[in-house]
Each structure stands twice: as C-alpha cells, then as structure tokens.
Design a protein around this motif. Structure first.
Motif, PDB file in Angstrom:
ATOM      1  N   LEU A  41     -27.364 -19.041 -39.314  1.00  0.00           N
ATOM      2  CA  LEU A  41     -28.819 -19.689 -39.771  1.00  0.00           C
ATOM      3  C   LEU A  41     -29.829 -19.281 -39.380  1.00  0.00           C
ATOM      4  O   LEU A  41     -30.895 -19.650 -39.674  1.00  0.00           O
ATOM      5  CB  LEU A  41     -28.434 -21.215 -39.251  1.00  0.00           C
ATOM      6  CG  LEU A  41     -27.279 -22.043 -39.536  1.00  0.00           C
ATOM      7  CD1 LEU A  41     -27.460 -23.163 -38.905  1.00  0.00           C
ATOM      8  CD2 LEU A  41     -27.322 -22.305 -40.978  1.00  0.00           C
ATOM      9  N   ARG A  43     -33.071 -16.994 -39.376  1.00  0.00           N
ATOM     10  CA  ARG A  43     -33.928 -16.299 -40.548  1.00  0.00           C
ATOM     11  C   ARG A  43     -34.249 -14.985 -40.162  1.00  0.00           C
ATOM     12  O   ARG A  43     -34.762 -14.236 -41.005  1.00  0.00           O
ATOM     13  CB  ARG A  43     -34.978 -17.213 -40.952  1.00  0.00           C
ATOM     14  CG  ARG A  43     -34.588 -18.676 -41.301  1.00  0.00           C
ATOM     15  CD  ARG A  43     -35.880 -19.677 -41.489  1.00  0.00           C
ATOM     16  NE  ARG A  43     -35.296 -20.755 -41.816  1.00  0.00           N
ATOM     17  CZ  ARG A  43     -35.857 -21.996 -41.635  1.00  0.00           C
ATOM     18  NH1 ARG A  43     -37.150 -21.760 -41.472  1.00  0.00           N
ATOM     19  NH2 ARG A  43     -35.343 -23.108 -42.057  1.00  0.00           N
ATOM     20  N   ASN A  90     -30.900 -29.099 -34.530  1.00  0.00           N
ATOM     21  CA  ASN A  90     -31.529 -28.671 -35.677  1.00  0.00           C
ATOM     22  C   ASN A  90     -32.669 -27.515 -35.632  1.00  0.00           C
ATOM     23  O   ASN A  90     -33.171 -27.604 -34.609  1.00  0.00           O
ATOM     24  CB  ASN A  90     -32.573 -29.799 -36.312  1.00  0.00           C
ATOM     25  CG  ASN A  90     -33.295 -29.782 -37.596  1.00  0.00           C
ATOM     26  OD1 ASN A  90     -33.513 -28.864 -38.024  1.00  0.00           O
ATOM     27  ND2 ASN A  90     -33.274 -30.754 -38.104  1.00  0.00           N
ATOM     28  N   ILE A  91     -32.253 -26.509 -36.516  1.00  0.00           N
ATOM     29  CA  ILE A  91     -32.853 -25.238 -36.144  1.00  0.00           C
ATOM     30  C   ILE A  91     -34.147 -25.338 -36.755  1.00  0.00           C
ATOM     31  O   ILE A  91     -35.184 -24.237 -36.605  1.00  0.00           O
ATOM     32  CB  ILE A  91     -32.270 -23.968 -36.674  1.00  0.00           C
ATOM     33  CG1 ILE A  91     -32.058 -23.971 -38.137  1.00  0.00           C
ATOM     34  CG2 ILE A  91     -30.969 -23.784 -35.973  1.00  0.00           C
ATOM     35  CD1 ILE A  91     -31.646 -22.882 -38.811  1.00  0.00           C
ATOM     36  N   ASN A  92     -34.685 -26.193 -37.507  1.00  0.00           N
ATOM     37  CA  ASN A  92     -35.988 -26.251 -38.152  1.00  0.00           C
ATOM     38  C   ASN A  92     -37.082 -26.951 -37.287  1.00  0.00           C
ATOM     39  O   ASN A  92     -36.626 -28.124 -36.672  1.00  0.00           O
ATOM     40  CB  ASN A  92     -35.948 -27.009 -39.387  1.00  0.00           C
ATOM     41  CG  ASN A  92     -35.064 -26.155 -40.469  1.00  0.00           C
ATOM     42  OD1 ASN A  92     -35.316 -25.188 -40.783  1.00  0.00           O
ATOM     43  ND2 ASN A  92     -33.996 -26.946 -41.260  1.00  0.00           N
ATOM     44  N   HIS A  93     -38.197 -26.561 -37.308  1.00  0.00           N
ATOM     45  CA  HIS A  93     -39.201 -27.167 -36.416  1.00  0.00           C
ATOM     46  C   HIS A  93     -39.378 -28.402 -36.534  1.00  0.00           C
ATOM     47  O   HIS A  93     -39.534 -29.434 -35.472  1.00  0.00           O
ATOM     48  CB  HIS A  93     -40.295 -26.113 -36.401  1.00  0.00           C
ATOM     49  CG  HIS A  93     -41.378 -26.252 -35.128  1.00  0.00           C
ATOM     50  ND1 HIS A  93     -42.720 -26.790 -35.145  1.00  0.00           N
ATOM     51  CD2 HIS A  93     -41.198 -25.859 -33.836  1.00  0.00           C
ATOM     52  CE1 HIS A  93     -43.054 -27.101 -33.986  1.00  0.00           C
ATOM     53  NE2 HIS A  93     -42.372 -26.462 -33.080  1.00  0.00           N
ATOM     54  N   ASN A  94     -39.698 -29.001 -37.510  1.00  0.00           N
ATOM     55  CA  ASN A  94     -40.164 -30.255 -37.994  1.00  0.00           C
ATOM     56  C   ASN A  94     -38.947 -31.223 -37.748  1.00  0.00           C
ATOM     57  O   ASN A  94     -39.258 -32.167 -37.156  1.00  0.00           O
ATOM     58  CB  ASN A  94     -40.407 -30.361 -39.480  1.00  0.00           C
ATOM     59  CG  ASN A  94     -41.774 -29.847 -39.805  1.00  0.00           C
ATOM     60  OD1 ASN A  94     -42.666 -29.278 -39.132  1.00  0.00           O
ATOM     61  ND2 ASN A  94     -42.233 -29.799 -41.137  1.00  0.00           N
ATOM     62  N   GLY A  95     -37.700 -31.041 -38.147  1.00  0.00           N
ATOM     63  CA  GLY A  95     -36.661 -31.821 -37.738  1.00  0.00           C
ATOM     64  C   GLY A  95     -36.511 -31.861 -36.255  1.00  0.00           C
ATOM     65  O   GLY A  95     -36.205 -33.049 -35.678  1.00  0.00           O
ATOM     66  N   CYS A  97     -38.758 -31.611 -33.829  1.00  0.00           N
ATOM     67  CA  CYS A  97     -39.847 -32.027 -33.427  1.00  0.00           C
ATOM     68  C   CYS A  97     -39.538 -33.524 -33.440  1.00  0.00           C
ATOM     69  O   CYS A  97     -39.639 -34.417 -32.404  1.00  0.00           O
ATOM     70  CB  CYS A  97     -41.037 -31.808 -33.887  1.00  0.00           C
ATOM     71  SG  CYS A  97     -41.917 -30.199 -33.493  1.00  0.00           S
ATOM     72  N   GLN A 105     -32.817 -37.011 -36.480  1.00  0.00           N
ATOM     73  CA  GLN A 105     -33.521 -36.002 -37.133  1.00  0.00           C
ATOM     74  C   GLN A 105     -34.184 -36.416 -38.738  1.00  0.00           C
ATOM     75  O   GLN A 105     -35.104 -35.726 -39.129  1.00  0.00           O
ATOM     76  CB  GLN A 105     -32.565 -34.708 -37.897  1.00  0.00           C
ATOM     77  CG  GLN A 105     -31.954 -34.108 -36.660  1.00  0.00           C
ATOM     78  CD  GLN A 105     -30.838 -33.261 -36.931  1.00  0.00           C
ATOM     79  OE1 GLN A 105     -31.011 -32.654 -37.991  1.00  0.00           O
ATOM     80  NE2 GLN A 105     -29.782 -33.084 -36.286  1.00  0.00           N
ATOM     81  N   ALA A 139     -46.598 -30.958 -36.592  1.00  0.00           N
ATOM     82  CA  ALA A 139     -45.436 -31.008 -37.676  1.00  0.00           C
ATOM     83  C   ALA A 139     -44.940 -32.321 -37.726  1.00  0.00           C
ATOM     84  O   ALA A 139     -44.613 -33.330 -36.569  1.00  0.00           O
ATOM     85  CB  ALA A 139     -44.267 -30.009 -37.242  1.00  0.00           C
ATOM     86  N   GLN A 140     -44.611 -32.997 -38.615  1.00  0.00           N
ATOM     87  CA  GLN A 140     -44.018 -34.523 -38.887  1.00  0.00           C
ATOM     88  C   GLN A 140     -44.885 -35.431 -38.677  1.00  0.00           C
ATOM     89  O   GLN A 140     -45.002 -36.545 -39.351  1.00  0.00           O
ATOM     90  CB  GLN A 140     -42.887 -34.712 -38.131  1.00  0.00           C
ATOM     91  CG  GLN A 140     -41.704 -34.014 -38.248  1.00  0.00           C
ATOM     92  CD  GLN A 140     -41.035 -34.712 -39.612  1.00  0.00           C
ATOM     93  OE1 GLN A 140     -41.100 -35.652 -40.184  1.00  0.00           O
ATOM     94  NE2 GLN A 140     -40.036 -33.884 -40.147  1.00  0.00           N
TER      95      GLN A 140
END
Length: 168
Positions: A41, A43, A90-95, A97, A105, A139-140
């Motif tokens: 996953l 990037r 979760n590798i995505n910053h927003n999720g 956080c 998430q 974020a979020q």
C-alpha cells in the motif's frame, strides 16, 4: 483520580520517535534495509531505517525516557502519562487521525475529549468542558473533537484565534 487532562495531539508535529519513544533497535539498525517485506500500500519509495538523531534520557522517579528536544517537559516527567502502545491500521493520514481521536476510522464515536469530559465532569457549567487549540483546521476537522451521540455539552470548543478565542 484525574482532575484535568492536557492531551497533545500534534497532527503533522514531530515524530514520537524524536520526542517520547526511543527505539534502541532502530538505533542499532540505522541505515539498514527494512527487516520485513514492504507493504503493497506504500505510495512512495521508502529508504533504509533511520534512527532519531536526538539523545534520550530517563527523567523523574518514573524513569520516563524523553528526548533532549523537550527539556522543560522532561522536568515534570512524573506528571505525564506517555502512551507508547497506540496503533492504527489506516495508512491514510485523515483516517488515522480520526482513529487516534475517536477509536474509529469512520465518524461514529465521541472523541477522547468528549469521553473525558463525560467521565470527569466539569467544574464550571458556563465554560466549555474542553477546548481545542488549532490555528489551522486539522485533517478531518470537527469530528476530532465531536461528542457524536453524547449530548452536545460534551463537545470540544475550537479556539483558532487566541486574540479572539471564542466567537460570540
């Protein structure tokens, strides 16, 4: 029993590996390739292991290891609760956080601040139970301090301008 809590969530702040979480094995393996297969996953290409350039020292009766970057915080080590067991899937910053602040998430749970206010109560019903200091929208955004299904009185109050802290 806790009477008050200061929770520092520094989205985009310095790494825990440079502040409160020394990694002796990371220091020993500095410059070596990862000892496991890279997740599919990722990037961007990840380089070799990189140890913190900062020195850590034990402080207080608790022996909490704190980086040389935080000498004033280190002086009150016995008043801190350092949690080093948090994980996110979760590798995505927003999720990630959102998961850090609510345990989920997807927006469906009260924030940690809301739960703490719910559990500890507030000494003053005319002031917010907790405030969120954030000069820029993180974020979020509001879900990070939301009360979700708890009553709105347990939601955090955003303060983004310290000269005019609370509008209206």
């Amino acid at each position: 029993r806790a009477k008050r809590v200061i929770f520092l969530f520094m989205s985009g702040g310095p790494s825990h590996v440079d502040l409160f979480d020394p990694k002796p094995r990371l220091a020993a393996d500095h410059g070596k390739p990862l000892p496991f297969e890279m997740p599919h996953l990722v990037r961007t290409k990840t380089g070799n292991l990189l140890a913190s350039p900062w020195k850590f020292q034990k402080h207080g009766q608790s022996g909490t290891e704190i980086s040389e970057l935080l000498p004033h915080i280190a002086s009150c080590a016995d008043d801190l609760c350092v949690v080093r067991s948090m994980v996110a899937d979760n590798i995505n910053h927003n999720g990630a956080c959102l998961q850090m602040n609510t345990g989920e998430q997807a927006f469906s749970r009260p924030s940690m601040g809301s739960w703490l206010t719910y559990g500890l109560g507030s000494e003053n019903m005319n002031l917010p139970g907790f405030v969120v200091l954030s000069p820029a929208q993180p974020a979020q955004g509001a879900p990070l301090w939301s009360s979700s299904f708890l009553p709105a009185s347990y939601q955090g109050t955003l303060v983004s301008d310290l000269k005019n802290p609370i509008a209206n």
